[in-house]
Design a protein around this motif. Structure first.
Motif, PDB file in Angstrom:
ATOM      1  N   UNK A  23      -7.882   0.612   0.878  1.00  0.00           N
ATOM      2  CA  UNK A  23      -8.658  -0.036   2.116  1.00  0.00           C
ATOM      3  C   UNK A  23      -7.939   0.033   3.281  1.00  0.00           C
ATOM      4  N   UNK A  24      -6.729  -0.619   3.008  1.00  0.00           N
ATOM      5  CA  UNK A  24      -5.861  -0.474   4.116  1.00  0.00           C
ATOM      6  C   UNK A  24      -5.467   0.852   4.836  1.00  0.00           C
ATOM      7  N   UNK A  25      -5.181   1.624   3.818  1.00  0.00           N
ATOM      8  CA  UNK A  25      -5.047   3.132   4.447  1.00  0.00           C
ATOM      9  C   UNK A  25      -6.070   3.729   5.127  1.00  0.00           C
ATOM     10  N   UNK A  26      -7.378   3.265   4.763  1.00  0.00           N
ATOM     11  CA  UNK A  26      -8.588   3.572   5.652  1.00  0.00           C
ATOM     12  C   UNK A  26      -8.826   2.866   7.035  1.00  0.00           C
ATOM     13  N   UNK A  27      -7.959   1.656   7.083  1.00  0.00           N
ATOM     14  CA  UNK A  27      -7.996   0.958   8.306  1.00  0.00           C
ATOM     15  C   UNK A  27      -6.451   1.589   8.947  1.00  0.00           C
ATOM     16  N   UNK A  28      -6.199   2.709   8.621  1.00  0.00           N
ATOM     17  CA  UNK A  28      -4.792   3.198   9.189  1.00  0.00           C
ATOM     18  C   UNK A  28      -3.736   2.408   8.764  1.00  0.00           C
ATOM     19  N   UNK A  29      -3.814   1.749   7.552  1.00  0.00           N
ATOM     20  CA  UNK A  29      -2.395   1.261   6.914  1.00  0.00           C
ATOM     21  C   UNK A  29      -1.982   0.118   7.822  1.00  0.00           C
ATOM     22  N   UNK A  30      -2.985  -0.771   8.413  1.00  0.00           N
ATOM     23  CA  UNK A  30      -2.550  -1.895   9.181  1.00  0.00           C
ATOM     24  C   UNK A  30      -2.369  -3.212   8.607  1.00  0.00           C
ATOM     25  N   UNK A  31      -2.786  -3.254   7.321  1.00  0.00           N
ATOM     26  CA  UNK A  31      -2.807  -4.415   6.933  1.00  0.00           C
ATOM     27  C   UNK A  31      -1.760  -4.864   5.682  1.00  0.00           C
ATOM     28  N   UNK A  32      -1.339  -6.153   5.659  1.00  0.00           N
ATOM     29  CA  UNK A  32      -0.230  -6.414   4.768  1.00  0.00           C
ATOM     30  C   UNK A  32      -1.243  -6.776   3.279  1.00  0.00           C
ATOM     31  N   UNK A  33      -0.928  -6.397   2.093  1.00  0.00           N
ATOM     32  CA  UNK A  33      -1.539  -6.345   1.081  1.00  0.00           C
ATOM     33  C   UNK A  33      -0.951  -7.369   0.071  1.00  0.00           C
ATOM     34  N   UNK A  34      -1.607  -8.175  -0.483  1.00  0.00           N
ATOM     35  CA  UNK A  34      -1.104  -9.474  -1.341  1.00  0.00           C
ATOM     36  C   UNK A  34      -1.859  -9.468  -2.583  1.00  0.00           C
TER      37      UNK A  34
END
Ligand SMILES: Cc1cc2nc3c(=O)[nH]c(=O)nc-3n(C[C@H](O)[C@H](O)[C@H](O)COP(=O)(O)O)c2cc1C
Length: 197
Positions: free
Chosen positions: A55-66
């Motif tokens: 999902x973060x990659x779909x957001x162009x990798x912007x999120x920190x994933x926990x």
């Protein structure tokens, strides 16, 4: 080598090892990072972790994933996506407890919800949405009306707790499967980004 030098070298080595240990966890370093976004997931065998990263990659990798088991401090994030794998109709106890105890902090920050389930290998249908969102994740987290998505997940025997694996294997027709799709997760990430523009 003198005894003192030997001890010093040993201690330095131990220190380096401890520092290395601290960074052992899976860490993702996107080329473009926006520290306003976090994705929080609850998983047993990793499907929701992969869904979160994709999902973060779909957001162009912007999120920190926990992983919720790290009990992350999400107070600094302005936008949070929450999701989890399903067992017996609900997400993990750790995720449920986290959402309950951090409801106030999360309030107003949730931009998307997702669930990952087996659904007996059948396609996802709309009737799952009230079950996993309205009556579960939305309620626990206090999320407003945000993009929500149910994904098909997977079973990997080798990653499962032995007792659960034995129980699952005894079910007729139950076998390993992998129905989680990166493209679907990425598409959901894009949908979330569109929804906040
Ligand atoms: C013990 C157990 C119970 C499950 N219960 C459900 C369920 O109630 N509904 C469902 O659709 N899928 C169910 N599944 C399938 C999982 O949701 C699916 O395999 C998911 O991808 C597992 O996520 P994980 O990788 O985080 O373990 C169950 C799986 C296991 C092992």
């Amino acid at each position: 080598m003198k005894k003192r030098d030997f001890l010093k070298t040993g201690l330095l080595g131990l220190g380096a090892l401890l520092i290395t240990r601290k960074t052992d966890a899976l860490e993702y370093y996107p080329t473009v990072k926006n520290s306003e976004w976090a994705i929080l997931y609850g998983t047993w065998c990793g499907s929701s972790r992969d869904a979160g990263v994709w999902i973060s990659e779909g957001m162009d990798g912007i999120a920190d994933v926990f992983d919720v088991r790290e009990n992350p401090d999400l107070t600094k994030y302005k936008n949070i996506v929450i999701g989890g794998s399903i067992r017996s109709g609900v997400t993990s106890k750790e995720l449920q407890d986290y959402l309950t105890s951090h409801k106030e902090m999360l309030g107003g920050k949730i931009r998307g919800l997702f669930a990952v389930c087996g659904n007996m290998k059948r396609p996802i249908t709309q009737n799952l949405y009230p079950t996993y969102f309205d009556n579960h994740l939305t309620k626990l987290s206090g999320a407003g009306k945000v993009p929500s998505r149910v994904f098909l997940g997977r079973i990997t025997w080798g990653l499962m707790e032995p007792a659960v694996r034995d129980q699952m294997k005894s079910m007729p027709g139950m076998d390993e499967y992998d129905n989680l799709k990166r493209s679907e997760c990425m598409e959901f990430g894009k949908e979330i980004m569109k929804s906040v523009k």
